[in-house]
Scaffold this motif. Sequence first.
Motif, short mmCIF file in Angstrom:
data_model
loop_
_atom_site.label_atom_id
_atom_site.label_comp_id
_atom_site.label_asym_id
_atom_site.label_seq_id
_atom_site.Cartn_x
_atom_site.Cartn_y
_atom_site.Cartn_z
N VAL A 332 0.73 -1.20 0.05
CA VAL A 332 -0.06 0.14 0.09
C VAL A 332 0.81 1.26 0.07
O VAL A 332 1.71 1.50 0.90
N PRO A 333 0.72 2.01 -1.05
CA PRO A 333 1.80 3.39 -1.03
C PRO A 333 1.28 4.47 -0.31
O PRO A 333 0.04 4.49 0.30
N VAL A 334 2.32 4.97 0.73
CA VAL A 334 2.10 5.94 1.51
C VAL A 334 2.84 7.34 0.82
O VAL A 334 4.06 7.42 0.60
N LEU A 342 -1.17 12.32 -10.54
CA LEU A 342 -1.26 10.98 -10.59
C LEU A 342 -1.60 10.43 -12.01
O LEU A 342 -2.76 11.16 -12.46
N PRO A 343 -1.38 9.35 -12.67
CA PRO A 343 -1.90 8.81 -13.70
C PRO A 343 -3.28 8.35 -13.38
O PRO A 343 -3.54 7.85 -12.45
N PHE A 344 -4.10 8.70 -14.60
CA PHE A 344 -5.40 8.01 -14.76
C PHE A 344 -6.37 8.14 -13.60
O PHE A 344 -7.29 7.77 -13.31
N GLU A 345 -6.19 9.31 -13.03
CA GLU A 345 -6.82 9.71 -11.72
C GLU A 345 -8.19 10.01 -12.06
O GLU A 345 -9.03 10.17 -11.34
N ASP A 346 -8.55 10.37 -13.28
CA ASP A 346 -10.23 10.63 -13.70
C ASP A 346 -10.80 9.24 -13.85
O ASP A 346 -11.95 9.21 -13.59
N LYS A 352 -8.32 4.72 -2.52
CA LYS A 352 -9.03 3.28 -2.34
C LYS A 352 -7.67 2.22 -2.05
O LYS A 352 -7.93 1.30 -1.50
N PHE A 353 -6.58 2.81 -2.65
CA PHE A 353 -5.41 1.82 -2.26
C PHE A 353 -3.99 2.58 -2.13
O PHE A 353 -2.89 1.96 -2.01
N GLU A 382 -8.71 -4.43 2.18
CA GLU A 382 -9.41 -3.70 1.29
C GLU A 382 -8.35 -3.14 0.18
O GLU A 382 -8.71 -3.38 -1.19
N MET A 383 -7.47 -2.45 0.60
CA MET A 383 -6.62 -1.81 -0.06
C MET A 383 -5.63 -2.78 -0.86
O MET A 383 -5.30 -2.42 -2.04
N TRP A 384 -5.31 -3.89 -0.12
CA TRP A 384 -4.27 -4.68 -0.87
C TRP A 384 -5.13 -5.47 -1.97
O TRP A 384 -4.58 -5.65 -2.90
N SER A 385 -6.27 -5.84 -1.86
CA SER A 385 -7.40 -6.54 -2.89
C SER A 385 -7.38 -5.56 -4.03
O SER A 385 -7.48 -6.03 -5.03
#
Length: 437
Positions: A332-334, A342-346, A352-353, A382-385
């Motif tokens: 999970v990125p901090v 961030l890429p593809f943020e739309d 969520k992750f 949830e975030m890992w999934s």
Amino acid sequence: MKVKDTMSKSLLILAVFILFLVASLFYTGKIDYRSSFSLFDSLPGKAKPCFTGSEPLKVYMYDLEMKYNVGLLKGSHYNAAPVTIETLPKWPKSTGLRKQHSVEYWMLASLLYAGDDENGNGPTREAVRVLDPDSADVFFVPFFSSLSYNTFYRHGNDSEVKFDDQLQVEIVDFLQKSEHWKRSSGRDHVIPMHHPNAFKRYREKVNAAIFVVADFGRPRPTVSNLRKDVVAPYAHVIETFVADDISDPYESRTMLLFFRGRTDRKDEGKDRQQLKDMLSGQKDVVFEATGISGEGVNASTNGMRSSKFCLNPAGDTPSSCRLFDAIVSHCVPVIVSDKIELPFEDELDYTKFSIFFSRQEAKKEGYMLDQLRSVSRARWLEMWSYLKNITHHFEYQYPPKKGDAVNMIWRQVKHKLPAAKLDVHRNRRLKVPDWWR
């Protein structure tokens, strides 16, 4: 007589029904009344409907000699005829950090590929190459500006630096002479400039185009900005964690937080040294200040796959490859940055992750670790999934696959087209440009 009356009423009802049906089809757009009139067929020009997203983006790719693109993979001054599907070289495995900014290669390769998808169902790409420029939605400039910088400028002598500048000058000259460029002032052209210093000398001369960038940390907002440009992910250096099917991933990742990388950075990246002083030696935390090497990649791979969270502070610019290494490691990125885009943020909701901290929050003693330790097991799972489900959006590969990084980039280009076309159409008729500013 009654039979005739009944038939007349029936015919009348049928006629009314047909009229109602035709009117409905006109109203819903299933019949275009204009197609019935030759007047509309004789209008001048090749007007195209606005892009709806239901069909692949039609891309015209300029035929540039190999010295501007894949020739850089064969030798610093290699040249040959424009690349084809038969002459496309594979991206070499031993390119080290140059791989991070290889977006330009994958975009070119995706346009050359015309085969079926991975299931043999025919091409399912977001963009297809067209050979007729009049049928194109956008124009792709296959100049490997990032690779040129890394080849000639970053490690070269003065003569090599000048060669990188020379390539830039030649591209600018080529574009400014192009009738397709003149028609839109370059607004419907796509130019990869993923490395922060790519196209360093002359990018302002082509700044009307859609740039494909890593972030907006270096250029001025008048040169590159979120309104017109596309943010693309770095190509990850760490291999994707394919076998991440452990029964209890939460317990198997015994480290809380992991970071491995250089701390001598510029701008926001200067925070890394302060974070090192705060986090080194803390329980369940690994913070290693070191450079990248072959052995270092293995250490980072093991560290990310063994940690619940991966720290992603800014580098010399707001973004870094580490974020995408974390994503494909399902760590999970901090994210610590005040200015990152961030890429593809739309399309992707990073909350969520990922977990976000401002620079000020991250540098509060104990604050970040307290927040991470308060994340419940259920929330982390949830975030890992979620990470496992979106990893494919960050994969660069050839042949391209549905929903992978290069297809997502072309989708983003589609999203920028309405604004680009608005600018083109307005500039064709305005007597006082941008009067409203």
